[in-house]
Scaffold this motif. Sequence first.
Motif, PDB file in Angstrom:
ATOM      1  N   PHE A   1       0.813  -1.216   0.000  1.00  0.00           N
ATOM      2  CA  PHE A   1       0.000   0.000   0.000  1.00  0.00           C
ATOM      3  C   PHE A   1       0.849   1.271   0.000  1.00  0.00           C
ATOM      4  N   TYR A   2       1.983   1.257   0.676  1.00  0.00           N
ATOM      5  CA  TYR A   2       2.726   2.500   0.881  1.00  0.00           C
ATOM      6  C   TYR A   2       4.087   2.522   0.197  1.00  0.00           C
ATOM      7  N   GLY A   3       4.370   1.545  -0.627  1.00  0.00           N
ATOM      8  CA  GLY A   3       5.616   1.565  -1.372  1.00  0.00           C
ATOM      9  C   GLY A   3       6.792   1.087  -0.537  1.00  0.00           C
TER      10      GLY A   3
ATOM     11  N   PRO B   1      10.523   0.243   4.230  1.00  0.00           N
ATOM     12  CA  PRO B   1      10.765  -0.878   5.146  1.00  0.00           C
ATOM     13  C   PRO B   1      10.818  -0.465   6.602  1.00  0.00           C
ATOM     14  N   ASP B   2      11.317   0.750   6.907  1.00  0.00           N
ATOM     15  CA  ASP B   2      11.398   1.187   8.294  1.00  0.00           C
ATOM     16  C   ASP B   2      10.011   1.344   8.914  1.00  0.00           C
ATOM     17  N   LEU B   3       9.100   1.937   8.125  1.00  0.00           N
ATOM     18  CA  LEU B   3       7.730   2.088   8.612  1.00  0.00           C
ATOM     19  C   LEU B   3       7.033   0.732   8.699  1.00  0.00           C
ATOM     20  N   ALA B   4       7.320  -0.151   7.735  1.00  0.00           N
ATOM     21  CA  ALA B   4       6.709  -1.480   7.761  1.00  0.00           C
ATOM     22  C   ALA B   4       7.118  -2.234   9.013  1.00  0.00           C
ATOM     23  N   ASP B   5       8.390  -2.120   9.403  1.00  0.00           N
ATOM     24  CA  ASP B   5       8.846  -2.788  10.622  1.00  0.00           C
ATOM     25  C   ASP B   5       8.147  -2.214  11.853  1.00  0.00           C
ATOM     26  N   ALA B   6       7.951  -0.900  11.858  1.00  0.00           N
ATOM     27  CA  ALA B   6       7.269  -0.270  12.986  1.00  0.00           C
ATOM     28  C   ALA B   6       5.816  -0.740  13.083  1.00  0.00           C
ATOM     29  N   PHE B   7       5.177  -0.895  11.925  1.00  0.00           N
ATOM     30  CA  PHE B   7       3.788  -1.350  11.938  1.00  0.00           C
ATOM     31  C   PHE B   7       3.690  -2.796  12.430  1.00  0.00           C
TER      32      PHE B   7
ATOM     33  N   HIS C   1      -8.174  -1.125   6.848  1.00  0.00           N
ATOM     34  CA  HIS C   1      -7.421  -0.114   7.591  1.00  0.00           C
ATOM     35  C   HIS C   1      -6.504   0.675   6.663  1.00  0.00           C
ATOM     36  N   PHE C   2      -5.829  -0.029   5.777  1.00  0.00           N
ATOM     37  CA  PHE C   2      -4.913   0.652   4.857  1.00  0.00           C
ATOM     38  C   PHE C   2      -5.676   1.513   3.845  1.00  0.00           C
ATOM     39  N   VAL C   3      -6.829   1.071   3.427  1.00  0.00           N
ATOM     40  CA  VAL C   3      -7.626   1.867   2.499  1.00  0.00           C
ATOM     41  C   VAL C   3      -8.085   3.160   3.167  1.00  0.00           C
ATOM     42  N   TYR C   4      -8.452   3.082   4.429  1.00  0.00           N
ATOM     43  CA  TYR C   4      -8.936   4.271   5.152  1.00  0.00           C
ATOM     44  C   TYR C   4      -7.819   5.291   5.328  1.00  0.00           C
ATOM     45  N   TYR C   5      -6.614   4.818   5.600  1.00  0.00           N
ATOM     46  CA  TYR C   5      -5.471   5.715   5.790  1.00  0.00           C
ATOM     47  C   TYR C   5      -4.516   5.614   4.595  1.00  0.00           C
ATOM     48  N   LYS C   6      -5.079   5.578   3.417  1.00  0.00           N
ATOM     49  CA  LYS C   6      -4.266   5.316   2.214  1.00  0.00           C
ATOM     50  C   LYS C   6      -3.246   6.403   1.933  1.00  0.00           C
ATOM     51  N   ASP C   7      -3.477   7.628   2.415  1.00  0.00           N
ATOM     52  CA  ASP C   7      -2.568   8.731   2.116  1.00  0.00           C
ATOM     53  C   ASP C   7      -1.617   9.060   3.268  1.00  0.00           C
ATOM     54  N   ASP C   8      -1.696   8.335   4.348  1.00  0.00           N
ATOM     55  CA  ASP C   8      -0.875   8.686   5.517  1.00  0.00           C
ATOM     56  C   ASP C   8      -0.402   7.421   6.228  1.00  0.00           C
ATOM     57  N   PRO C   9       0.749   6.882   5.860  1.00  0.00           N
ATOM     58  CA  PRO C   9       1.235   5.661   6.510  1.00  0.00           C
ATOM     59  C   PRO C   9       1.539   5.858   7.993  1.00  0.00           C
ATOM     60  N   LEU C  10       1.978   7.077   8.366  1.00  0.00           N
ATOM     61  CA  LEU C  10       2.271   7.320   9.777  1.00  0.00           C
ATOM     62  C   LEU C  10       1.013   7.232  10.637  1.00  0.00           C
ATOM     63  N   GLU C  11      -0.072   7.753  10.107  1.00  0.00           N
ATOM     64  CA  GLU C  11      -1.328   7.668  10.857  1.00  0.00           C
ATOM     65  C   GLU C  11      -1.836   6.232  10.891  1.00  0.00           C
TER      66      GLU C  11
END
Length: 450
Positions: free
Chosen positions: A401-403, A406-412, A429-439
């Motif tokens: 979803f977010y390209g 990897p650092d954010l993926a590990d955090a998730f 969940h990813f569709v709802y926050y599709k524009d903001d991986p941090l959120e």
Amino acid sequence: MPPLPLASLGLSEQTPLSPNDSNATSNATLNPIPDSPQTGIFANITSNPLFSAGFGLLGVGAGLSLLKKGTNAAASYTRRRLLVTLEIPSKDKSYAWFLQWMAQQAPKRQVQHLAVETSFKQHDNGSVTTKFGLVPGPGNHYFKWKGIWMKVERQRDGKMMDLSTGSPWETITVTTLSRDRGVFTHLLEEAQSMALKKQEGKTVIYTSYGPEWRPFGMPRRRRLLDSVILDNGITERIVKDVRAFIGSGKWYNERGIPYRRGYLLHGPPGSGKSSFIQALAGELEYNICILNLSERGLTDDRLNHLLSNVPERSIMLLEDIDAAFTKRSQSDNQGYQSMITFSGLLNALDGVASAEERIIFLTTNHLDKLDPALIRPGRVDLKEYLGNATPHQLRGMFLRFYGDRPDLADAFVARLDGKTVSTASLQGHFVYYKDDPLEAIEKADELLRQ
């Protein structure tokens, strides 16, 4: 003796009679001889104006009758020589192709009589999917195609009905003002090509309609295989096995083995079973035939007929098979909502009359509720468990979803490590926050509350 009067001799007094002329009588003027009774009657009739008028009308009627017969003969000859007719019954596969072809011609050919074809399906979760299609309705339609005038007549017989579907019998009759019969072949080929073109790069979903398969709605865009993230190795094992089966027809035949393959995907709801089958069909360029075993009115014979007449290059899908049958003791006589029996299902899957060259997928949320006879080898050749999201799936779906993050993926993954989350909830969940991986990471706890 006194002389006879001249009148008694039929002579006129104005004609002198010479005693010296022996042929004098030949020069005498004779009175006309009266008509016979028959001659007088005929003269009276023919001179009657009523007779003349009647004879005239009789002549006109005879002339019109001859003219009508001549016109009919000429029209019959013209039809035989110039008009060619094609009949397409509703049971023929090209019937739907032709209707769709006509519907596409509507803006250009001014098809004014339209009929709606509604595809309706109610899903297990209560949602409803409805598709509307406009096709030429019953009646006569006239148009010109490639310089040839055509008349299309769609007739619906109110007395004849398909008992299996409850729909009236229909016939399309196409008449052309052309002696070239090949025009029908070109027309049908164009209709077929148009229908197949709509399916290019798409997956057709078939559902049962009486004893036959019909497309459900419009063809869907093929789903990419990597859009469904399963746990390590599952996708590769299934794809490899299916591809090996598709290319092994000769091997099966030489060894006398029934050429069919069965797969069972089991696991909790929302684990991606149906989504993966749709993506697999797109990868293989196959279509999908969905059959609900709980459908009211479904019988053993109809089930066997449907499984034996699956459209080419199609995956047969029996979803939630546990909802139709649990234990054999509860299903020997009759299904839950249908009329199929457990033995009828087993015979349809691998009986003597079962079809060859068939790929069938079964899905269930409760493997323990299935009878072992239903999932034994030969009926089900490969079983795969699709569970809740694993760390591999959490990471793969986040990157999908977010390209490349990897650092954010590990955090998730760390936020949800050891937690139970379905892949369906994760996708939502990813569709709802599709524009903001941090959120999406910050609100990961919402998945646990769900």
